[in-house]
Design a protein around this motif. Structure first.
Motif, PDB file in Angstrom:
ATOM      1  N   GLY A   1       0.890  -1.278  -0.062  1.00 58.22           N
ATOM      2  CA  GLY A   1       0.072   0.153  -0.065  1.00 58.22           C
ATOM      3  C   GLY A   1       0.828   1.155   0.023  1.00 58.22           C
ATOM      4  N   ILE A   2       1.996   1.125  -0.293  1.00 62.57           N
ATOM      5  CA  ILE A   2       3.106   2.403  -0.287  1.00 62.57           C
ATOM      6  C   ILE A   2       2.818   3.234  -1.569  1.00 62.57           C
ATOM      7  CG2 ILE A   2       5.222   3.088  -0.189  1.00 62.57           C
ATOM      8  CD1 ILE A   2       6.197   0.898   1.435  1.00 62.57           C
ATOM      9  N   ASP A   3       2.512   4.595  -1.358  1.00 62.48           N
ATOM     10  CA  ASP A   3       2.315   5.419  -2.621  1.00 62.48           C
ATOM     11  C   ASP A   3       3.962   5.941  -2.841  1.00 62.48           C
ATOM     12  OD1 ASP A   3      -0.113   5.051  -2.814  1.00 62.48           O
ATOM     13  OD2 ASP A   3      -0.747   6.611  -1.491  1.00 62.48           O
ATOM     14  N   TYR A   4       4.050   6.268  -4.095  1.00 58.58           N
ATOM     15  CA  TYR A   4       5.381   6.664  -4.545  1.00 58.58           C
ATOM     16  C   TYR A   4       5.387   8.291  -4.733  1.00 58.58           C
ATOM     17  CZ  TYR A   4       5.036   1.875  -6.166  1.00 58.58           C
ATOM     18  OH  TYR A   4       5.066   0.317  -6.129  1.00 58.58           O
ATOM     19  N   ARG A   5       6.613   8.800  -4.137  1.00 58.90           N
ATOM     20  CA  ARG A   5       6.387  10.314  -4.377  1.00 58.90           C
ATOM     21  C   ARG A   5       6.857  10.707  -5.367  1.00 58.90           C
ATOM     22  NH1 ARG A   5       9.919   8.679  -0.017  1.00 58.90           N
ATOM     23  NH2 ARG A   5      11.862   9.064  -1.125  1.00 58.90           N
ATOM     24  N   ASN A   6       7.522  10.063  -6.461  1.00 55.69           N
ATOM     25  CA  ASN A   6       7.771  10.238  -7.735  1.00 55.69           C
ATOM     26  C   ASN A   6       8.269   9.157  -8.516  1.00 55.69           C
ATOM     27  OD1 ASN A   6      10.776  10.159  -7.113  1.00 55.69           O
ATOM     28  ND2 ASN A   6      10.593  11.916  -6.122  1.00 55.69           N
ATOM     29  N   VAL A   7       8.717   9.379  -9.695  1.00 58.78           N
ATOM     30  CA  VAL A   7       9.095   8.324 -10.576  1.00 58.78           C
ATOM     31  C   VAL A   7      10.407   7.427 -10.178  1.00 58.78           C
ATOM     32  CG1 VAL A   7       9.895   7.683 -12.936  1.00 58.78           C
ATOM     33  CG2 VAL A   7       8.031   9.316 -12.784  1.00 58.78           C
ATOM     34  N   PHE A   8      11.206   8.412  -9.744  1.00 58.11           N
ATOM     35  CA  PHE A   8      12.564   7.731  -9.156  1.00 58.11           C
ATOM     36  C   PHE A   8      12.558   6.903  -7.908  1.00 58.11           C
ATOM     37  CE2 PHE A   8      13.640  11.690 -11.585  1.00 58.11           C
ATOM     38  CZ  PHE A   8      14.451  11.032 -12.460  1.00 58.11           C
TER      39      PHE A   8
ATOM     40  N   LYS B   1      12.861   2.866  -7.652  1.00 58.74           N
ATOM     41  CA  LYS B   1      13.783   2.209  -6.324  1.00 58.74           C
ATOM     42  C   LYS B   1      12.923   1.379  -5.484  1.00 58.74           C
ATOM     43  CE  LYS B   1      16.604   3.861  -2.259  1.00 58.74           C
ATOM     44  NZ  LYS B   1      16.874   5.080  -1.564  1.00 58.74           N
ATOM     45  N   THR B   2      11.732   1.760  -5.063  1.00 54.69           N
ATOM     46  CA  THR B   2      11.039   1.237  -4.087  1.00 54.69           C
ATOM     47  C   THR B   2      10.432  -0.290  -4.810  1.00 54.69           C
ATOM     48  OG1 THR B   2       9.969   2.986  -3.078  1.00 54.69           O
ATOM     49  CG2 THR B   2       8.882   1.088  -2.605  1.00 54.69           C
ATOM     50  N   ILE B   3      10.159  -0.124  -6.027  1.00 55.95           N
ATOM     51  CA  ILE B   3       9.599  -1.280  -6.896  1.00 55.95           C
ATOM     52  C   ILE B   3      10.789  -2.416  -6.822  1.00 55.95           C
ATOM     53  CG2 ILE B   3       8.835  -2.516  -8.969  1.00 55.95           C
ATOM     54  CD1 ILE B   3       7.115   0.035  -9.328  1.00 55.95           C
ATOM     55  N   ALA B   4      12.018  -1.771  -7.337  1.00 56.29           N
ATOM     56  CA  ALA B   4      13.166  -2.734  -7.632  1.00 56.29           C
ATOM     57  C   ALA B   4      13.722  -3.480  -6.232  1.00 56.29           C
ATOM     58  CB  ALA B   4      14.243  -2.043  -8.288  1.00 56.29           C
ATOM     59  N   GLN B   5      13.586  -2.594  -5.083  1.00 58.33           N
ATOM     60  CA  GLN B   5      14.000  -3.202  -3.986  1.00 58.33           C
ATOM     61  C   GLN B   5      13.162  -4.162  -3.005  1.00 58.33           C
ATOM     62  OE1 GLN B   5      14.813   0.138  -1.381  1.00 58.33           O
ATOM     63  NE2 GLN B   5      16.815   0.543  -2.002  1.00 58.33           N
TER      64      GLN B   5
END
Length: 371
Positions: free
Chosen positions: A190-197, A201-205
């Motif tokens: 359920g984490i929302d992303y701050r921006n594309v970068f 990073k979040t998805i890859a990790q």
């Protein structure tokens, strides 16, 4: 690429006559084809992204309301006009809300579009050589063979573009629907992303490349392979028809050499590509929309509570089969077409703009696309 067609009869069978210069692309022109495709694709995305956002939200909103009663912040209960309302209270934030995920598109879509057009041109050239195109004169091929070439061209072009576009699509879709889905149905806890970068990073990790950034690659191909195949069959037929019309128009204006009229004539000769692209994209979009809806849910949702195989406690990744079964069982067959009009208004104009820009760049002589 130049779309010069003539249809003749040979032994009672339709044949399409194609000028030999149609697919003659030197290695030096490949980069130019890539650049033209990238520029035209980005131009199309810039215009149509807001409607694409509406489409994605409509595709997943019902999943939340049917399972949890969560109405989301971005979409009221029903109605196309009301579905355009966002959670923000100011007009500027509402407008910017439609461009969520566009950063991913701006960074990655030019590469995907460039690879698509490169695959399109390269496959056309290869098939022409296979059919005996030695670079001079003209060659004939049956209408059935020409249609088969169009299907194969679309499949290869999409498979190549999908490698670059799947990560873009994953990030874009998740950011577009973040205000619609409740936390327990979102991927990545359920984490929302701050921006594309941050998203990359979040998805890859947390999810890796295969199950994260490339999530839904095959589902995307199953959407866009039939889309591309049906699209190019209709598109090439439309260009053929318009080319004959343009030939007649040019013959009627051979005595007019005024520069302004020549410019207007050039624009007239480009426009059939946009008209053909719009018509073909509309047909292909309606045909493949149910698969696209399921693809969107695969990339943005977990399998928790799904009837297609996630069970009451499962929270793993969705599959194309699970998503389709769940929609039919939970929401009904017609729900597979949620957001179809928004998708048409996104894809069809975008395709027309993309091909118009591509052909305009080609005809302008700025890049060596016909070498």
């Amino acid at each position: 690429m130049r779309d010069d067609f003539e249809r003749r009869r040979r032994d009672g069978e339709d044949v399409v006559v194609v000028e030999k210069t149609l697919f003659l692309s030197s290695p030096s022109s490949f980069f130019d084809q890539f650049v033209a495709g990238a520029a035209s694709g980005l131009a199309a995305r810039l215009v149509t992204h807001p409607m694409d956002t509406i489409k994605s939200r409509m595709q997943v909103h019902a999943a939340a309301t049917e399972r949890t009663g969560h109405r989301g912040g971005a979409l009221p209960r029903s109605g196309f006009g009301r579905n355009m309302i966002t959670t923000t209270n100011t007009n500027i934030n509402a407008f910017l809300g439609y461009y969520k995920g566009f950063g991913a598109v701006a960074l990655g879509s030019p590469f995907a579009s460039g690879m698509y057009f490169l695959g399109y041109e390269t496959t056309k050239k290869t098939l022409a050589k296979v059919r005996g195109d030695d670079g001079g004169g003209e060659t004939t091929t049956t209408a059935a063979a020409a249609a088969a070439d169009n299907v194969l061209t679309g499949i290869v072009a999409q498979a190549l573009a999908g490698i670059a576009y799947t990560p873009v699509d994953v990030i874009k879709e998740r950011m577009q629907v973040s205000s619609v889905l409740p936390k327990h149905l979102k991927t990545n806890n359920g984490i929302d992303y701050r921006n594309v970068f941050d998203a990359v990073k979040t998805i890859a990790q947390n999810e890796g490349v295969k199950n994260g950034l490339m999530r839904g690659y095959w589902a995307q191909n199953f959407v866009w392979w039939p889309w591309s195949a049906s699209y190019f069959v209709v598109y090439e037929k439309g260009v053929e028809i318009f080319s004959r019309s343009n030939t007649n128009n040019n013959n009627n204006n051979t005595n007019n050499n005024d520069d302004d009229d020549d410019s207007a004539q050039t624009m007239y000769n480009v426009s059939p590509h946009a008209a053909s692209a719009f018509t073909a994209a509309t047909f292909a979009t309606v045909l493949t929309h149910p698969l696209d809806l399921c693809k969107t849910r695969i990339q943005t949702m977990t399998a928790k509570g799904m009837n297609g195989g996630g069970g009451s406690g499962g929270g793993g990744s969705l599959t194309l089969k699970m998503a389709c079964v769940d929609v039919v069982k939970t929401e009904g067959v017609l729900a597979l077409y949620r957001g179809v009009w928004a998708r048409i208004l996104s894809v069809a104009p975008g395709s027309a703009i993309s091909f118009y820009a591509y052909e305009s760049i080609r005809k302008s002589g700025m890049l060596r696309l016909d070498d």
